[in-house]
Design an enzyme around this catalytic site. Sequence first.
Site, PDB file in Angstrom:
ATOM      1  N   THR A  20      32.666  19.056 -92.185  1.00 25.74           N
ATOM      2  CA  THR A  20      34.134  19.199 -92.162  1.00 25.74           C
ATOM      3  C   THR A  20      34.705  19.011 -90.758  1.00 25.74           C
ATOM      4  O   THR A  20      34.006  19.249 -89.784  1.00 25.74           O
ATOM      5  CB  THR A  20      34.425  20.642 -92.634  1.00 25.74           C
ATOM      6  OG1 THR A  20      34.024  20.741 -93.974  1.00 25.74           O
ATOM      7  CG2 THR A  20      35.866  21.043 -92.488  1.00 25.74           C
ATOM      8  N   ARG A  73      34.678  21.673-107.891  1.00 21.61           N
ATOM      9  CA  ARG A  73      34.461  22.784-106.951  1.00 21.61           C
ATOM     10  C   ARG A  73      35.417  22.666-105.748  1.00 21.61           C
ATOM     11  O   ARG A  73      35.665  21.578-105.230  1.00 21.61           O
ATOM     12  CB  ARG A  73      33.003  22.742-106.486  1.00 21.61           C
ATOM     13  CG  ARG A  73      32.648  23.767-105.406  1.00 21.61           C
ATOM     14  CD  ARG A  73      32.696  23.167-104.018  1.00 21.61           C
ATOM     15  NE  ARG A  73      32.173  24.082-103.017  1.00 21.61           N
ATOM     16  CZ  ARG A  73      32.366  23.923-101.706  1.00 21.61           C
ATOM     17  NH1 ARG A  73      33.055  22.907-101.252  1.00 21.61           N
ATOM     18  NH2 ARG A  73      31.876  24.783-100.855  1.00 21.61           N
ATOM     19  N   GLY A 130      36.168  24.369-101.883  1.00 20.98           N
ATOM     20  CA  GLY A 130      35.584  25.221-100.841  1.00 20.98           C
ATOM     21  C   GLY A 130      36.637  26.017-100.089  1.00 20.98           C
ATOM     22  O   GLY A 130      37.752  26.233-100.578  1.00 20.98           O
ATOM     23  N   GLY A 170      31.435  25.338 -92.722  1.00 22.69           N
ATOM     24  CA  GLY A 170      30.201  26.018 -93.130  1.00 22.69           C
ATOM     25  C   GLY A 170      30.131  26.128 -94.637  1.00 22.69           C
ATOM     26  O   GLY A 170      30.829  25.399 -95.355  1.00 22.69           O
ATOM     27  N   GLY A 216      31.164  27.055 -97.728  1.00 26.12           N
ATOM     28  CA  GLY A 216      32.498  27.491 -98.129  1.00 26.12           C
ATOM     29  C   GLY A 216      32.559  28.728 -98.999  1.00 26.12           C
ATOM     30  O   GLY A 216      33.457  29.568 -98.821  1.00 26.12           O
TER      31      GLY A 216
END
Length: 339
Positions: free
Chosen positions: A205, A233, A235, A257, A259
């Site tokens: 990210t 999904r 995050g 990281g 999520g």
Amino acid sequence: MMRILFLFFAVLFIQCESTQDKLKQPKEPPFGIVIHGGAGTILKANMTPELEKEYRQVLAEAVAVGHGILKAGGTSQEAVEKTIHVMEDSPLFNAGKGAVLTAEGHASLDASFMDGKTLNAGAISGVQHIKNPITTAIAVMEQSPHVMLSGKGADAFAASLGLDTVPNNYFITERRKNALKRVQEREASEVSFYDPFIRDSKFGTVGCVALDKAGNLAAGTSTGGMTNKKWDRIGDAPIIGAGTYANNNSCGVSATGWGEFFIRSVVAHDIAALVEYKGVDIKTAAKTVLQKVADLGGDGGVIVLDRKGNVAMEFNTQGMYRAHMDAQGNLTIKIYGDE
Ligand code: ASP
């Protein structure tokens, strides 16, 4: 003797004058910018010198874009947006072009933005055609009565405003196709989401926090989420308070990281709350909250900037792509944990 004494006092006088002059000069407000390009098992052993150079170049370019805006008196919002564009447009990071792929093999992007002065915020999740998701997150904040839009609706919202849209294959790179194949093979054989290989091939990210000369903080985060994600999904990156938070009373935060753990620990807001309510410095606050994440079994990192221009770049993974530039133009670029 008299001559020496005279010289001594003359030098002393000149020095006092120049110190006074310096004090009289208006002090440059403490603006600054900090970015991350994802945290994970980033080891020198797994990196070629050429690839490392490319990462450092794009980090330097991104931070310089935002710094230029801030130095010229631009807003922290513009600095965050334009800085994130550089990383979204680069295939190196898991955001925009080069985003990781879902189980169905396409890119599905999340982003969020928050303004520390007004506490206004905007976010999008699961979009498939927006070239620069951070710009649409800002548009949600400025041009809709909502905070968060998702999926087809968010794509349609961006198109209705004339923002840049692209076919989904614009985002897809060979590197991410290979990563998806590897993760799918591994998951099929080991059936463990907690397998370290699977976990570590998912991150990357991007995020940015900026402080402008007017003393306003802003934070933004943009991501493709996690490789092989299913069932739409979502995050932490598009969730205000988890992946992104900014408040002029405390600090701005962007996270990267695993999520699920960052959502459960409400990482970005928790850091800001420690700073605001307990007067904790940002480094201690970041370490405290990342320990909470680690205690739950998750990992990742955060970048934090406060109103004085103090910066923290903390992580509990082996590395995090990160860079910072202060008001004087001092640049820090780091990748590994031991740098
Ligand atoms: N935090 C992101 C997510 O869980 C992944 C990352 O930071 O790379 O979607």
